[in-house]
Design an enzyme around this catalytic site. Structure first.
Site, PDB file in Angstrom:
ATOM      1  CB  SER A 307       5.618   7.971   2.821  1.00 53.53           C
ATOM      2  OG  SER A 307       6.130   7.571   1.572  1.00 53.53           O
ATOM      3  CG  HIS A 381       8.809   3.614   0.690  1.00 56.67           C
ATOM      4  ND1 HIS A 381       8.599   3.601  -0.667  1.00 56.67           N
ATOM      5  CD2 HIS A 381       7.653   4.074   1.251  1.00 56.67           C
ATOM      6  CE1 HIS A 381       7.379   4.046  -0.926  1.00 56.67           C
ATOM      7  NE2 HIS A 381       6.783   4.329   0.219  1.00 56.67           N
TER       8      HIS A 381
END
Length: 455
Positions: A307, A381
Protein backbone atom coordinates in the site's frame (compact mmCIF):
# COMPACT_ATOMS: atom_id res chain seq x y z
CA UNK A 1 -17.52 -17.27 -19.79
CA UNK A 2 -20.61 -16.22 -17.82
CA UNK A 3 -23.16 -15.53 -20.57
CA UNK A 4 -25.86 -14.45 -18.11
CA UNK A 5 -23.58 -11.75 -16.74
CA UNK A 6 -22.70 -10.60 -20.28
CA UNK A 7 -26.38 -10.47 -21.23
CA UNK A 8 -27.13 -8.35 -18.16
CA UNK A 9 -24.33 -5.98 -19.10
CA UNK A 10 -25.52 -5.79 -22.72
CA UNK A 11 -29.08 -4.97 -21.65
CA UNK A 12 -27.86 -2.23 -19.32
CA UNK A 13 -25.52 -0.75 -21.94
CA UNK A 14 -28.29 -0.72 -24.57
CA UNK A 15 -30.77 0.88 -22.18
CA UNK A 16 -28.28 3.51 -21.04
CA UNK A 17 -27.18 4.40 -24.58
CA UNK A 18 -30.81 4.85 -25.64
CA UNK A 19 -31.41 7.13 -22.69
CA UNK A 20 -28.35 9.24 -23.49
CA UNK A 21 -29.39 9.58 -27.15
CA UNK A 22 -32.84 10.70 -26.05
CA UNK A 23 -31.30 13.30 -23.78
CA UNK A 24 -29.03 14.62 -26.52
CA UNK A 25 -31.92 14.83 -28.98
CA UNK A 26 -34.12 16.72 -26.57
CA UNK A 27 -32.00 19.87 -26.76
CA UNK A 28 -34.29 21.45 -24.18
CA UNK A 29 -33.45 24.84 -22.73
CA UNK A 30 -34.10 24.29 -19.04
CA UNK A 31 -33.53 26.00 -15.74
CA UNK A 32 -33.80 24.83 -12.15
CA UNK A 33 -37.41 26.01 -11.87
CA UNK A 34 -38.54 23.67 -14.66
CA UNK A 35 -36.74 20.76 -13.03
CA UNK A 36 -38.11 21.55 -9.57
CA UNK A 37 -41.63 21.63 -11.04
CA UNK A 38 -41.04 18.20 -12.63
CA UNK A 39 -39.92 16.86 -9.24
CA UNK A 40 -43.05 18.21 -7.55
CA UNK A 41 -45.16 16.55 -10.23
CA UNK A 42 -43.40 13.25 -9.64
CA UNK A 43 -44.09 13.39 -5.89
CA UNK A 44 -47.75 14.20 -6.56
CA UNK A 45 -48.17 11.20 -8.90
CA UNK A 46 -50.03 8.19 -7.51
CA UNK A 47 -49.79 5.75 -10.43
CA UNK A 48 -46.85 3.43 -11.10
CA UNK A 49 -46.77 3.89 -14.87
CA UNK A 50 -47.11 7.66 -14.64
CA UNK A 51 -44.45 7.79 -11.91
CA UNK A 52 -41.98 5.92 -14.11
CA UNK A 53 -42.64 8.30 -17.00
CA UNK A 54 -42.35 11.36 -14.78
CA UNK A 55 -39.15 10.04 -13.19
CA UNK A 56 -37.59 9.50 -16.62
CA UNK A 57 -38.61 13.00 -17.68
CA UNK A 58 -37.17 14.58 -14.53
CA UNK A 59 -33.84 12.77 -14.96
CA UNK A 60 -33.73 13.75 -18.64
CA UNK A 61 -34.24 17.36 -17.57
CA UNK A 62 -31.48 17.10 -14.97
CA UNK A 63 -29.12 15.73 -17.62
CA UNK A 64 -29.87 18.77 -19.80
CA UNK A 65 -29.48 21.23 -16.91
CA UNK A 66 -26.55 23.60 -17.36
CA UNK A 67 -23.77 23.13 -14.84
CA UNK A 68 -24.21 26.64 -13.45
CA UNK A 69 -27.88 25.80 -12.71
CA UNK A 70 -27.05 22.86 -10.45
CA UNK A 71 -26.39 24.80 -7.21
CA UNK A 72 -29.80 26.49 -7.50
CA UNK A 73 -31.51 23.16 -8.13
CA UNK A 74 -29.87 21.52 -5.12
CA UNK A 75 -30.76 24.57 -3.02
CA UNK A 76 -34.40 24.04 -4.01
CA UNK A 77 -34.14 20.39 -3.01
CA UNK A 78 -32.97 21.60 0.39
CA UNK A 79 -35.71 24.20 0.81
CA UNK A 80 -38.78 22.80 -0.97
CA UNK A 81 -38.32 19.07 -0.35
CA UNK A 82 -37.39 19.10 3.33
CA UNK A 83 -39.52 17.70 6.14
CA UNK A 84 -42.45 19.89 7.21
CA UNK A 85 -41.95 21.35 10.73
CA UNK A 86 -45.69 21.60 11.38
CA UNK A 87 -46.19 17.95 10.41
CA UNK A 88 -43.33 16.92 12.71
CA UNK A 89 -44.79 18.93 15.60
CA UNK A 90 -48.23 17.34 15.12
CA UNK A 91 -46.77 13.83 14.87
CA UNK A 92 -44.66 14.38 17.98
CA UNK A 93 -47.65 15.66 19.92
CA UNK A 94 -49.62 12.56 18.93
CA UNK A 95 -46.75 10.32 19.99
CA UNK A 96 -46.46 12.03 23.38
CA UNK A 97 -50.13 11.32 23.96
CA UNK A 98 -50.23 7.62 23.08
CA UNK A 99 -46.63 6.43 22.68
CA UNK A 100 -47.68 3.44 20.58
CA UNK A 101 -46.14 1.95 17.45
CA UNK A 102 -48.60 3.64 15.11
CA UNK A 103 -47.80 7.16 16.30
CA UNK A 104 -44.09 6.33 16.39
CA UNK A 105 -44.25 5.23 12.75
CA UNK A 106 -46.12 8.42 11.86
CA UNK A 107 -43.40 10.45 13.62
CA UNK A 108 -40.68 8.66 11.64
CA UNK A 109 -42.50 9.42 8.39
CA UNK A 110 -42.94 13.06 9.34
CA UNK A 111 -39.23 13.45 10.12
CA UNK A 112 -38.07 12.04 6.80
CA UNK A 113 -37.25 14.77 4.25
CA UNK A 114 -39.55 14.65 1.23
CA UNK A 115 -36.53 14.52 -1.06
CA UNK A 116 -35.79 10.97 0.13
CA UNK A 117 -39.10 9.88 -1.34
CA UNK A 118 -38.28 11.95 -4.42
CA UNK A 119 -35.01 10.04 -4.86
CA UNK A 120 -36.83 6.72 -4.44
CA UNK A 121 -39.26 7.70 -7.18
CA UNK A 122 -36.49 8.93 -9.47
CA UNK A 123 -34.94 5.51 -8.99
CA UNK A 124 -37.97 3.99 -10.77
CA UNK A 125 -36.68 5.24 -14.11
CA UNK A 126 -34.59 3.10 -16.39
CA UNK A 127 -30.98 3.84 -15.43
CA UNK A 128 -32.31 5.80 -12.46
CA UNK A 129 -29.80 4.39 -9.96
CA UNK A 130 -26.77 5.36 -12.01
CA UNK A 131 -28.27 8.78 -12.75
CA UNK A 132 -28.67 9.39 -9.02
CA UNK A 133 -25.07 8.28 -8.38
CA UNK A 134 -23.96 10.83 -10.97
CA UNK A 135 -26.21 13.46 -9.37
CA UNK A 136 -24.52 12.89 -6.01
CA UNK A 137 -21.13 13.17 -7.70
CA UNK A 138 -22.13 16.64 -8.90
CA UNK A 139 -23.38 17.51 -5.42
CA UNK A 140 -20.11 16.42 -3.78
CA UNK A 141 -18.27 18.78 -6.09
CA UNK A 142 -20.35 21.68 -4.74
CA UNK A 143 -20.12 21.02 -0.99
CA UNK A 144 -16.92 22.95 -0.39
CA UNK A 145 -18.48 26.19 -1.66
CA UNK A 146 -22.02 25.31 -0.55
CA UNK A 147 -21.80 23.53 2.83
CA UNK A 148 -25.51 24.22 3.37
CA UNK A 149 -26.20 21.38 0.90
CA UNK A 150 -24.72 18.76 3.28
CA UNK A 151 -28.19 17.61 4.40
CA UNK A 152 -28.99 16.57 0.83
CA UNK A 153 -25.77 14.57 0.69
CA UNK A 154 -26.80 12.84 3.93
CA UNK A 155 -30.06 11.79 2.26
CA UNK A 156 -28.17 10.33 -0.69
CA UNK A 157 -25.76 8.48 1.62
CA UNK A 158 -28.67 7.10 3.68
CA UNK A 159 -30.42 5.68 0.62
CA UNK A 160 -27.27 4.45 -1.11
CA UNK A 161 -26.26 2.59 2.04
CA UNK A 162 -29.36 0.43 1.53
CA UNK A 163 -29.36 0.25 -2.26
CA UNK A 164 -25.70 -0.79 -2.43
CA UNK A 165 -25.52 -3.13 0.53
CA UNK A 166 -23.50 -6.33 0.25
CA UNK A 167 -26.51 -8.45 -0.71
CA UNK A 168 -26.85 -6.67 -4.06
CA UNK A 169 -23.18 -6.70 -5.06
CA UNK A 170 -21.81 -9.15 -7.63
CA UNK A 171 -18.15 -10.17 -7.44
CA UNK A 172 -16.66 -10.83 -10.88
CA UNK A 173 -13.14 -11.72 -11.91
CA UNK A 174 -11.67 -9.34 -14.50
CA UNK A 175 -9.33 -10.89 -17.06
CA UNK A 176 -8.25 -10.39 -20.64
CA UNK A 177 -11.51 -11.99 -21.86
CA UNK A 178 -13.68 -9.46 -20.02
CA UNK A 179 -15.64 -7.20 -22.44
CA UNK A 180 -13.58 -4.27 -23.73
CA UNK A 181 -16.12 -1.76 -22.42
CA UNK A 182 -15.29 -2.86 -18.87
CA UNK A 183 -11.53 -3.08 -19.48
CA UNK A 184 -11.58 0.53 -20.70
CA UNK A 185 -13.15 1.52 -17.39
CA UNK A 186 -10.50 -0.40 -15.44
CA UNK A 187 -7.84 1.68 -17.21
CA UNK A 188 -9.73 4.91 -16.56
CA UNK A 189 -10.62 4.24 -12.92
CA UNK A 190 -7.23 2.91 -11.74
CA UNK A 191 -6.43 5.37 -8.96
CA UNK A 192 -3.31 3.92 -7.32
CA UNK A 193 -0.89 2.94 -10.08
CA UNK A 194 -1.69 4.39 -13.49
CA UNK A 195 -2.29 1.90 -16.30
CA UNK A 196 -0.40 3.44 -19.20
CA UNK A 197 -1.85 1.52 -22.13
CA UNK A 198 -3.44 -1.75 -23.21
CA UNK A 199 -0.12 -3.59 -23.05
CA UNK A 200 0.28 -2.47 -19.45
CA UNK A 201 -3.26 -3.67 -18.68
CA UNK A 202 -2.57 -7.03 -20.29
CA UNK A 203 0.53 -7.52 -18.11
CA UNK A 204 -1.64 -6.99 -15.05
CA UNK A 205 -4.53 -9.22 -16.14
CA UNK A 206 -3.26 -11.92 -18.46
CA UNK A 207 -0.25 -13.28 -16.54
CA UNK A 208 -0.84 -16.50 -14.64
CA UNK A 209 0.40 -14.91 -11.42
CA UNK A 210 -2.14 -12.06 -11.51
CA UNK A 211 -5.78 -11.74 -10.49
CA UNK A 212 -8.25 -8.87 -10.58
CA UNK A 213 -11.71 -8.79 -9.03
CA UNK A 214 -14.45 -6.16 -9.11
CA UNK A 215 -17.83 -5.52 -7.53
CA UNK A 216 -20.76 -4.73 -9.83
CA UNK A 217 -24.35 -3.77 -9.05
CA UNK A 218 -27.22 -5.05 -11.21
CA UNK A 219 -28.79 -1.60 -11.44
CA UNK A 220 -25.75 0.02 -13.08
CA UNK A 221 -24.56 -2.83 -15.29
CA UNK A 222 -21.10 -2.46 -16.78
CA UNK A 223 -19.93 0.22 -14.33
CA UNK A 224 -17.59 -1.32 -11.73
CA UNK A 225 -17.95 -0.01 -8.19
CA UNK A 226 -14.50 -0.99 -6.91
CA UNK A 227 -11.76 -3.35 -8.05
CA UNK A 228 -8.63 -4.89 -6.58
CA UNK A 229 -5.47 -6.07 -8.33
CA UNK A 230 -3.59 -9.07 -6.92
CA UNK A 231 -0.08 -10.43 -7.50
CA UNK A 232 0.69 -14.03 -6.56
CA UNK A 233 4.25 -14.45 -5.33
CA UNK A 234 6.65 -16.19 -2.95
CA UNK A 235 7.27 -14.05 0.08
CA UNK A 236 5.86 -10.65 1.02
CA UNK A 237 6.49 -7.98 -1.64
CA UNK A 238 8.40 -4.85 -0.64
CA UNK A 239 8.57 -2.87 -3.89
CA UNK A 240 5.89 -1.96 -6.41
CA UNK A 241 7.98 -1.29 -9.53
CA UNK A 242 8.92 -4.96 -10.12
CA UNK A 243 5.26 -5.95 -9.73
CA UNK A 244 4.11 -3.35 -12.26
CA UNK A 245 6.89 -4.36 -14.66
CA UNK A 246 6.30 -8.07 -14.16
CA UNK A 247 9.81 -8.76 -12.84
CA UNK A 248 11.40 -10.41 -9.83
CA UNK A 249 12.61 -7.95 -7.21
CA UNK A 250 14.95 -9.96 -4.99
CA UNK A 251 12.86 -9.69 -1.82
CA UNK A 252 10.20 -11.91 -3.33
CA UNK A 253 9.97 -13.87 -6.53
CA UNK A 254 7.41 -14.31 -9.24
CA UNK A 255 5.90 -17.73 -9.71
CA UNK A 256 5.66 -19.65 -12.95
CA UNK A 257 2.51 -21.42 -11.79
CA UNK A 258 -0.12 -20.06 -9.37
CA UNK A 259 0.18 -23.23 -7.29
CA UNK A 260 3.78 -22.25 -6.41
CA UNK A 261 2.69 -19.03 -4.66
CA UNK A 262 2.44 -18.72 -0.90
CA UNK A 263 1.36 -15.05 -0.85
CA UNK A 264 -1.45 -13.04 -2.41
CA UNK A 265 -0.51 -9.35 -2.50
CA UNK A 266 -3.21 -6.72 -3.00
CA UNK A 267 -1.32 -3.92 -4.73
CA UNK A 268 -4.10 -1.72 -6.04
CA UNK A 269 -7.63 -1.00 -4.76
CA UNK A 270 -9.57 1.60 -6.71
CA UNK A 271 -13.02 3.04 -6.01
CA UNK A 272 -14.68 3.81 -9.34
CA UNK A 273 -17.76 5.91 -8.59
CA UNK A 274 -17.22 9.30 -6.97
CA UNK A 275 -20.96 9.47 -6.30
CA UNK A 276 -20.65 6.47 -3.97
CA UNK A 277 -17.94 8.03 -1.81
CA UNK A 278 -18.39 6.98 1.81
CA UNK A 279 -20.34 3.83 0.91
CA UNK A 280 -18.13 1.00 2.11
CA UNK A 281 -17.28 -1.72 -0.42
CA UNK A 282 -13.58 -2.33 0.16
CA UNK A 283 -13.90 -4.35 3.35
CA UNK A 284 -16.40 -6.72 1.73
CA UNK A 285 -14.29 -6.92 -1.43
CA UNK A 286 -11.03 -7.88 0.28
CA UNK A 287 -12.65 -10.46 2.53
CA UNK A 288 -14.52 -12.09 -0.34
CA UNK A 289 -11.47 -12.07 -2.60
CA UNK A 290 -9.49 -13.79 0.17
CA UNK A 291 -12.14 -16.50 0.27
CA UNK A 292 -12.13 -16.82 -3.53
CA UNK A 293 -8.34 -17.16 -3.61
CA UNK A 294 -8.29 -19.65 -0.74
CA UNK A 295 -10.78 -21.78 -2.61
CA UNK A 296 -8.80 -21.64 -5.84
CA UNK A 297 -5.32 -21.85 -4.27
CA UNK A 298 -5.55 -23.51 -0.83
CA UNK A 299 -1.75 -23.43 -0.38
CA UNK A 300 -1.75 -19.63 0.03
CA UNK A 301 -0.53 -18.68 3.51
CA UNK A 302 -0.24 -14.89 3.46
CA UNK A 303 -2.68 -12.21 2.37
CA UNK A 304 -1.06 -8.79 2.40
CA UNK A 305 -1.28 -5.43 0.74
CA UNK A 306 1.47 -3.38 -0.81
CA UNK A 307 0.00 0.00 0.00
CA UNK A 308 1.01 3.61 -0.61
CA UNK A 309 1.35 6.12 2.22
CA UNK A 310 -0.31 9.29 0.89
CA UNK A 311 0.25 12.27 3.15
CA UNK A 312 3.47 10.97 4.71
CA UNK A 313 5.76 13.31 2.76
CA UNK A 314 3.71 16.32 3.82
CA UNK A 315 3.70 15.17 7.45
CA UNK A 316 7.48 14.70 7.34
CA UNK A 317 7.89 18.18 5.85
CA UNK A 318 5.95 19.61 8.79
CA UNK A 319 8.43 17.95 11.19
CA UNK A 320 11.48 19.78 9.80
CA UNK A 321 11.16 22.53 12.38
CA UNK A 322 10.12 20.21 15.21
CA UNK A 323 12.50 21.14 18.03
CA UNK A 324 11.74 17.85 19.82
CA UNK A 325 13.60 15.98 17.06
CA UNK A 326 17.41 15.82 17.07
CA UNK A 327 19.22 18.03 14.59
CA UNK A 328 20.39 15.00 12.59
CA UNK A 329 16.80 13.94 11.98
CA UNK A 330 15.75 17.45 10.94
CA UNK A 331 18.68 17.56 8.52
CA UNK A 332 17.62 14.20 7.12
CA UNK A 333 14.11 15.52 6.53
CA UNK A 334 15.49 18.56 4.73
CA UNK A 335 17.50 16.34 2.38
CA UNK A 336 14.25 14.94 0.97
CA UNK A 337 14.13 18.13 -1.07
CA UNK A 338 17.29 17.16 -2.95
CA UNK A 339 16.44 15.87 -6.47
CA UNK A 340 17.32 12.21 -6.92
CA UNK A 341 18.07 11.64 -3.23
CA UNK A 342 16.81 8.07 -3.50
CA UNK A 343 19.51 7.24 -6.07
CA UNK A 344 22.32 8.24 -3.70
CA UNK A 345 22.98 4.97 -1.84
CA UNK A 346 24.87 6.58 1.06
CA UNK A 347 22.25 9.28 1.60
CA UNK A 348 19.44 6.76 1.18
CA UNK A 349 20.83 4.48 3.91
CA UNK A 350 21.21 7.42 6.29
CA UNK A 351 17.64 8.51 5.61
CA UNK A 352 16.32 4.98 6.04
CA UNK A 353 17.49 4.83 9.66
CA UNK A 354 15.75 8.13 10.44
CA UNK A 355 12.57 7.98 8.36
CA UNK A 356 11.27 4.44 8.86
CA UNK A 357 10.76 5.04 12.62
CA UNK A 358 9.02 8.34 11.86
CA UNK A 359 6.80 6.59 9.33
CA UNK A 360 5.90 3.97 11.96
CA UNK A 361 5.02 6.74 14.41
CA UNK A 362 2.91 8.49 11.75
CA UNK A 363 0.94 5.34 10.89
CA UNK A 364 0.54 3.90 14.38
CA UNK A 365 0.27 6.93 16.66
CA UNK A 366 -0.73 10.08 14.75
CA UNK A 367 -4.51 10.43 15.05
CA UNK A 368 -7.21 12.69 13.64
CA UNK A 369 -9.94 14.50 15.58
CA UNK A 370 -11.93 11.25 15.83
CA UNK A 371 -9.04 9.40 17.41
CA UNK A 372 -8.36 7.33 14.28
CA UNK A 373 -5.11 7.07 12.29
CA UNK A 374 -4.29 10.21 10.35
CA UNK A 375 -3.46 8.24 7.21
CA UNK A 376 -6.56 7.30 5.13
CA UNK A 377 -5.10 4.05 3.77
CA UNK A 378 -4.21 2.96 7.30
CA UNK A 379 -7.76 3.75 8.45
CA UNK A 380 -9.16 1.59 5.68
CA UNK A 381 -7.06 -1.53 6.26
CA UNK A 382 -6.86 -1.32 10.04
CA UNK A 383 -10.62 -0.81 10.14
CA UNK A 384 -10.96 -4.00 8.10
CA UNK A 385 -8.99 -5.92 10.74
CA UNK A 386 -5.55 -5.97 9.15
CA UNK A 387 -2.22 -5.64 10.96
CA UNK A 388 0.34 -2.91 10.25
CA UNK A 389 3.02 -5.44 9.39
CA UNK A 390 6.01 -3.92 7.61
CA UNK A 391 7.26 -0.54 6.39
CA UNK A 392 9.22 -0.89 3.16
CA UNK A 393 12.00 1.56 2.33
CA UNK A 394 11.98 2.82 -1.29
CA UNK A 395 8.97 0.66 -2.02
CA UNK A 396 7.73 3.14 -4.64
CA UNK A 397 10.31 5.31 -6.38
CA UNK A 398 7.90 6.71 -8.96
CA UNK A 399 7.42 10.48 -8.99
CA UNK A 400 4.03 10.04 -7.32
CA UNK A 401 5.40 7.65 -4.70
CA UNK A 402 8.23 10.02 -3.78
CA UNK A 403 6.01 13.08 -3.73
CA UNK A 404 3.24 11.58 -1.59
CA UNK A 405 4.96 8.97 0.58
CA UNK A 406 8.69 9.73 0.46
CA UNK A 407 9.09 6.47 -1.44
CA UNK A 408 7.79 4.25 1.38
CA UNK A 409 5.17 1.52 1.07
CA UNK A 410 3.44 -0.60 3.68
CA UNK A 411 2.40 -4.23 4.02
CA UNK A 412 -0.91 -4.59 5.85
CA UNK A 413 -1.31 -8.26 6.76
CA UNK A 414 -4.70 -9.97 6.84
CA UNK A 415 -4.57 -12.96 9.19
CA UNK A 416 -7.96 -14.63 8.93
CA UNK A 417 -8.04 -15.75 12.56
CA UNK A 418 -7.17 -12.24 13.81
CA UNK A 419 -9.38 -10.07 11.61
CA UNK A 420 -12.41 -9.91 13.90
CA UNK A 421 -10.36 -9.23 17.05
CA UNK A 422 -8.30 -6.52 15.33
CA UNK A 423 -11.44 -4.91 13.93
CA UNK A 424 -13.19 -4.88 17.31
CA UNK A 425 -10.17 -3.40 19.12
CA UNK A 426 -9.79 -0.77 16.44
CA UNK A 427 -13.49 0.15 16.45
CA UNK A 428 -13.87 0.20 20.23
CA UNK A 429 -10.53 1.69 21.27
CA UNK A 430 -8.78 2.96 18.13
CA UNK A 431 -6.11 0.31 18.76
CA UNK A 432 -3.66 -0.24 15.90
CA UNK A 433 -2.59 -3.86 15.47
CA UNK A 434 1.18 -3.86 14.77
CA UNK A 435 3.84 -6.47 14.15
CA UNK A 436 6.82 -6.65 16.51
CA UNK A 437 8.97 -5.08 13.78
CA UNK A 438 6.71 -2.02 13.55
CA UNK A 439 6.53 -1.76 17.35
CA UNK A 440 10.34 -1.65 17.45
CA UNK A 441 10.30 1.19 14.91
CA UNK A 442 7.76 3.11 17.00
CA UNK A 443 10.05 2.77 20.04
CA UNK A 444 12.95 4.13 17.97
CA UNK A 445 10.80 7.08 16.97
CA UNK A 446 10.14 7.84 20.64
CA UNK A 447 13.88 7.77 21.33
CA UNK A 448 14.43 10.15 18.43
CA UNK A 449 11.85 12.50 19.93
CA UNK A 450 13.90 12.49 23.15
CA UNK A 451 17.00 13.40 21.21
CA UNK A 452 18.64 9.99 21.58
CA UNK A 453 20.70 8.48 18.80
CA UNK A 454 18.80 6.27 16.38
CA UNK A 455 20.36 3.02 15.31
Amino acid sequence: MNMTFLQELFNNITRRDALRRRRRRSGESLDHEDLAAACHALLASDGEASSIALASRALDMYECLAEEQRPAFFARLGAEFAAEPATIDAAYAAYRESRDNATLEALFEACEPRRQELFRRLNLASDGTYSLVRMREHLLGLLREHPELAAIDSDFAHLFGSWFNRGFLMLKRIDWNTPASILEKIIRYEAVHEIRDWDDLRRRLDARDRRCFAFFHPAIGDEPLIFVEVALCKGLPARIQPILAGEESGEESRVEEPEEADTAAFFGISNCQVGLRGISFGNFLIKQVVQELKQELPQLKHFVTLSPVPGLAQWLAERRNDASLPAATREALASLEEPGWHRDSELSEALKARLRPLAARYLAEEKNARGLPLNPVARFHLGNGAELHRINWLGDVSAKGLEQGAGLMVNYLYVLSDIERNHENYTAHGAVACSSEVKDLVRKARKQAKGETSK
